[in-house]
Design a protein around this motif. Structure first.
Motif, PDB file in Angstrom:
ATOM      1  N   ALA A   1       0.830  -1.208   0.000  1.00  0.00           N
ATOM      2  CA  ALA A   1       0.000   0.000   0.000  1.00  0.00           C
ATOM      3  C   ALA A   1       0.864   1.258   0.000  1.00  0.00           C
ATOM      4  CB  ALA A   1      -0.941  -0.012   1.207  1.00  0.00           C
ATOM      5  N   THR A   2       1.975   1.222   0.733  1.00  0.00           N
ATOM      6  CA  THR A   2       2.897   2.367   0.742  1.00  0.00           C
ATOM      7  C   THR A   2       3.464   2.595  -0.652  1.00  0.00           C
ATOM      8  OG1 THR A   2       3.457   1.964   3.057  1.00  0.00           O
ATOM      9  CG2 THR A   2       5.012   3.288   1.777  1.00  0.00           C
ATOM     10  N   GLY A   3       3.817   1.521  -1.341  1.00  0.00           N
ATOM     11  CA  GLY A   3       4.303   1.639  -2.713  1.00  0.00           C
ATOM     12  C   GLY A   3       3.257   2.223  -3.641  1.00  0.00           C
ATOM     13  N   VAL A   4       2.015   1.814  -3.462  1.00  0.00           N
ATOM     14  CA  VAL A   4       0.915   2.343  -4.274  1.00  0.00           C
ATOM     15  C   VAL A   4       0.760   3.842  -4.020  1.00  0.00           C
ATOM     16  CG1 VAL A   4      -1.601   2.292  -4.605  1.00  0.00           C
ATOM     17  CG2 VAL A   4      -0.304   0.150  -4.480  1.00  0.00           C
ATOM     18  N   VAL A   5       0.854   4.245  -2.764  1.00  0.00           N
ATOM     19  CA  VAL A   5       0.769   5.674  -2.423  1.00  0.00           C
ATOM     20  C   VAL A   5       1.889   6.441  -3.117  1.00  0.00           C
ATOM     21  CG1 VAL A   5       0.978   7.369  -0.555  1.00  0.00           C
ATOM     22  CG2 VAL A   5      -0.412   5.319  -0.220  1.00  0.00           C
ATOM     23  N   LEU A   6       3.109   5.929  -3.017  1.00  0.00           N
ATOM     24  CA  LEU A   6       4.251   6.626  -3.619  1.00  0.00           C
ATOM     25  C   LEU A   6       4.112   6.758  -5.133  1.00  0.00           C
ATOM     26  CD1 LEU A   6       7.165   5.064  -1.536  1.00  0.00           C
ATOM     27  CD2 LEU A   6       6.180   7.366  -1.308  1.00  0.00           C
ATOM     28  N   ILE A   7       3.727   5.674  -5.798  1.00  0.00           N
ATOM     29  CA  ILE A   7       3.554   5.713  -7.257  1.00  0.00           C
ATOM     30  C   ILE A   7       2.397   6.638  -7.631  1.00  0.00           C
ATOM     31  CG2 ILE A   7       2.944   4.353  -9.312  1.00  0.00           C
ATOM     32  CD1 ILE A   7       4.399   1.974  -7.877  1.00  0.00           C
ATOM     33  N   GLY A   8       1.299   6.545  -6.879  1.00  0.00           N
ATOM     34  CA  GLY A   8       0.139   7.395  -7.161  1.00  0.00           C
ATOM     35  C   GLY A   8       0.440   8.873  -6.976  1.00  0.00           C
TER      36      GLY A   8
ATOM     37  N   LEU B   1       3.420  10.296  -7.031  1.00  0.00           N
ATOM     38  CA  LEU B   1       4.377  10.679  -8.072  1.00  0.00           C
ATOM     39  C   LEU B   1       3.650  10.953  -9.393  1.00  0.00           C
ATOM     40  CD1 LEU B   1       7.367  11.073  -8.875  1.00  0.00           C
ATOM     41  CD2 LEU B   1       7.425   8.634  -9.443  1.00  0.00           C
ATOM     42  N   THR B   2       2.689  10.132  -9.715  1.00  0.00           N
ATOM     43  CA  THR B   2       1.906  10.325 -10.937  1.00  0.00           C
ATOM     44  C   THR B   2       1.124  11.629 -10.887  1.00  0.00           C
ATOM     45  OG1 THR B   2       1.679   7.931 -11.204  1.00  0.00           O
ATOM     46  CG2 THR B   2       0.121   9.308 -12.419  1.00  0.00           C
ATOM     47  N   LEU B   3       0.465  11.881  -9.765  1.00  0.00           N
ATOM     48  CA  LEU B   3      -0.345  13.094  -9.626  1.00  0.00           C
ATOM     49  C   LEU B   3       0.502  14.360  -9.655  1.00  0.00           C
ATOM     50  CD1 LEU B   3      -2.838  11.819  -6.911  1.00  0.00           C
ATOM     51  CD2 LEU B   3      -3.376  12.327  -9.307  1.00  0.00           C
ATOM     52  N   VAL B   4       1.680  14.307  -9.033  1.00  0.00           N
ATOM     53  CA  VAL B   4       2.540  15.487  -8.956  1.00  0.00           C
ATOM     54  C   VAL B   4       3.227  15.786 -10.290  1.00  0.00           C
ATOM     55  CG1 VAL B   4       4.668  16.372  -7.880  1.00  0.00           C
ATOM     56  CG2 VAL B   4       2.899  15.330  -6.464  1.00  0.00           C
ATOM     57  N   THR B   5       3.676  14.744 -10.972  1.00  0.00           N
ATOM     58  CA  THR B   5       4.449  14.937 -12.203  1.00  0.00           C
ATOM     59  C   THR B   5       3.607  14.911 -13.476  1.00  0.00           C
ATOM     60  OG1 THR B   5       4.876  12.572 -12.457  1.00  0.00           O
ATOM     61  CG2 THR B   5       6.497  13.861 -11.177  1.00  0.00           C
ATOM     62  N   GLY B   6       2.424  14.296 -13.406  1.00  0.00           N
ATOM     63  CA  GLY B   6       1.627  14.119 -14.616  1.00  0.00           C
ATOM     64  C   GLY B   6       2.146  12.994 -15.499  1.00  0.00           C
ATOM     65  N   TRP B   7       2.981  12.145 -14.939  1.00  0.00           N
ATOM     66  CA  TRP B   7       3.510  10.994 -15.694  1.00  0.00           C
ATOM     67  C   TRP B   7       2.464   9.880 -15.684  1.00  0.00           C
ATOM     68  CZ3 TRP B   7       8.892  10.847 -12.865  1.00  0.00           C
ATOM     69  CH2 TRP B   7       9.656  11.938 -13.290  1.00  0.00           C
ATOM     70  N   TRP B   8       1.447  10.027 -16.494  1.00  0.00           N
ATOM     71  CA  TRP B   8       0.313   9.105 -16.491  1.00  0.00           C
ATOM     72  C   TRP B   8       0.697   7.706 -16.916  1.00  0.00           C
ATOM     73  CZ3 TRP B   8      -3.480  10.284 -13.562  1.00  0.00           C
ATOM     74  CH2 TRP B   8      -3.704  11.623 -13.250  1.00  0.00           C
ATOM     75  N   TRP B   9       1.811   7.554 -17.608  1.00  0.00           N
ATOM     76  CA  TRP B   9       2.275   6.227 -17.996  1.00  0.00           C
ATOM     77  C   TRP B   9       2.506   5.357 -16.759  1.00  0.00           C
ATOM     78  CZ3 TRP B   9       6.947   4.625 -16.157  1.00  0.00           C
ATOM     79  CH2 TRP B   9       7.830   5.607 -15.719  1.00  0.00           C
ATOM     80  N   LEU B  10       2.764   5.976 -15.586  1.00  0.00           N
ATOM     81  CA  LEU B  10       2.967   5.205 -14.356  1.00  0.00           C
ATOM     82  C   LEU B  10       1.704   4.453 -13.924  1.00  0.00           C
ATOM     83  CD1 LEU B  10       5.159   7.615 -12.188  1.00  0.00           C
ATOM     84  CD2 LEU B  10       5.835   5.413 -13.162  1.00  0.00           C
ATOM     85  N   THR B  11       0.551   4.866 -14.426  1.00  0.00           N
ATOM     86  CA  THR B  11      -0.678   4.141 -14.082  1.00  0.00           C
ATOM     87  C   THR B  11      -0.696   2.759 -14.710  1.00  0.00           C
ATOM     88  OG1 THR B  11      -1.901   5.198 -15.899  1.00  0.00           O
ATOM     89  CG2 THR B  11      -2.061   6.232 -13.707  1.00  0.00           C
ATOM     90  N   VAL B  12       0.062   2.572 -15.790  1.00  0.00           N
ATOM     91  CA  VAL B  12       0.097   1.255 -16.446  1.00  0.00           C
ATOM     92  C   VAL B  12       0.796   0.226 -15.552  1.00  0.00           C
ATOM     93  CG1 VAL B  12       0.897  -0.046 -18.444  1.00  0.00           C
ATOM     94  CG2 VAL B  12      -0.142   2.225 -18.756  1.00  0.00           C
ATOM     95  N   PRO B  13       2.048   0.456 -15.098  1.00  0.00           N
ATOM     96  CA  PRO B  13       2.642  -0.534 -14.189  1.00  0.00           C
ATOM     97  C   PRO B  13       1.882  -0.639 -12.861  1.00  0.00           C
ATOM     98  CG  PRO B  13       4.138   1.337 -14.484  1.00  0.00           C
ATOM     99  CD  PRO B  13       3.013   1.512 -15.462  1.00  0.00           C
ATOM    100  N   LEU B  14       1.266   0.454 -12.436  1.00  0.00           N
ATOM    101  CA  LEU B  14       0.460   0.393 -11.213  1.00  0.00           C
ATOM    102  C   LEU B  14      -0.705  -0.574 -11.406  1.00  0.00           C
ATOM    103  CD1 LEU B  14       0.052   1.601  -8.350  1.00  0.00           C
ATOM    104  CD2 LEU B  14      -1.390   3.345  -9.427  1.00  0.00           C
ATOM    105  N   ALA B  15      -1.427  -0.440 -12.520  1.00  0.00           N
ATOM    106  CA  ALA B  15      -2.563  -1.327 -12.811  1.00  0.00           C
ATOM    107  C   ALA B  15      -2.101  -2.763 -13.017  1.00  0.00           C
ATOM    108  CB  ALA B  15      -3.319  -0.822 -14.042  1.00  0.00           C
TER     109      ALA B  15
END
Length: 163
Positions: free
Chosen positions: A19-26, A28-42
């Motif tokens: 869950a901590t990893g999910v928070v960090l990735i999420g 990071l995605t929201l702050v940077t706009g690197w939406w491609w990170l949602t793919v490895p997250l999913a």
């Protein structure tokens, strides 16, 4: 145990690490706009639903490396955690499709923000919203009682160690 199985019970410390990893990735995605990170997250959520930590680098790291370093495991039933991972699939995939497929980054940000909120509750407080919903669905008869014997029978639950 087959390759496509979910651990039962689950080390709650490893689950909170994921869950901590999910928070960090999420975040990071929201702050940077690197939406491609949602793919490895999913894909990580899909892997965890299908085979527990076996197909998820984050799950494997949490179970094999970080979790054991956090002290003795604290076990919790697996079926509610798998259900929660399934909810994560829905939210992370929806965010990915909205952002990358339709360019709807505001809507994707809202969906991802909700996922981050619930992952934060799990990581910081140990409150699993998916597990909470799972329990209510069992009580309502939507999920059969035999899906999780430990959830249905309070006498099978381990006492919580005081901190």
């Amino acid at each position: 145990m087959s390759f496509f199985s979910f651990p039962n019970p689950v080390n709650d410390k490893a689950a909170r690490t994921v869950a901590t990893g999910v928070v960090l990735i999420g975040v990071l995605t929201l702050v940077t706009g690197w939406w491609w990170l949602t793919v490895p997250l999913a894909l990580g959520f899909v892997g965890r639903v299908l085979a527990g930590p076996r197909l998820s680098p984050l799950g494997w790291l949490a179970m094999k490396v970080i979790g054991p370093r956090l002290g003795a495991p604290r076990y919790t039933p697996g079926p509610p955690k798998r259900f929660a991972q399934g909810i994560g699939v829905v939210f992370s995939t929806t965010a990915a499709v909205l952002a990358l497929g339709f360019g709807q980054t505001l809507a994707a940000g809202i969906v991802l923000g909700v996922l981050v909120l619930f992952a934060t509750l799990e990581a910081a407080l140990g409150f699993c919203a998916g597990c909470f919903v799972f329990g209510h669905l069992m009580r309502l008869g939507v999920i059969p009682q035999d899906t999780c014997e430990a959830c249905a029978d309070i006498s099978l639950r381990q006492p919580v160690a005081s901190a």
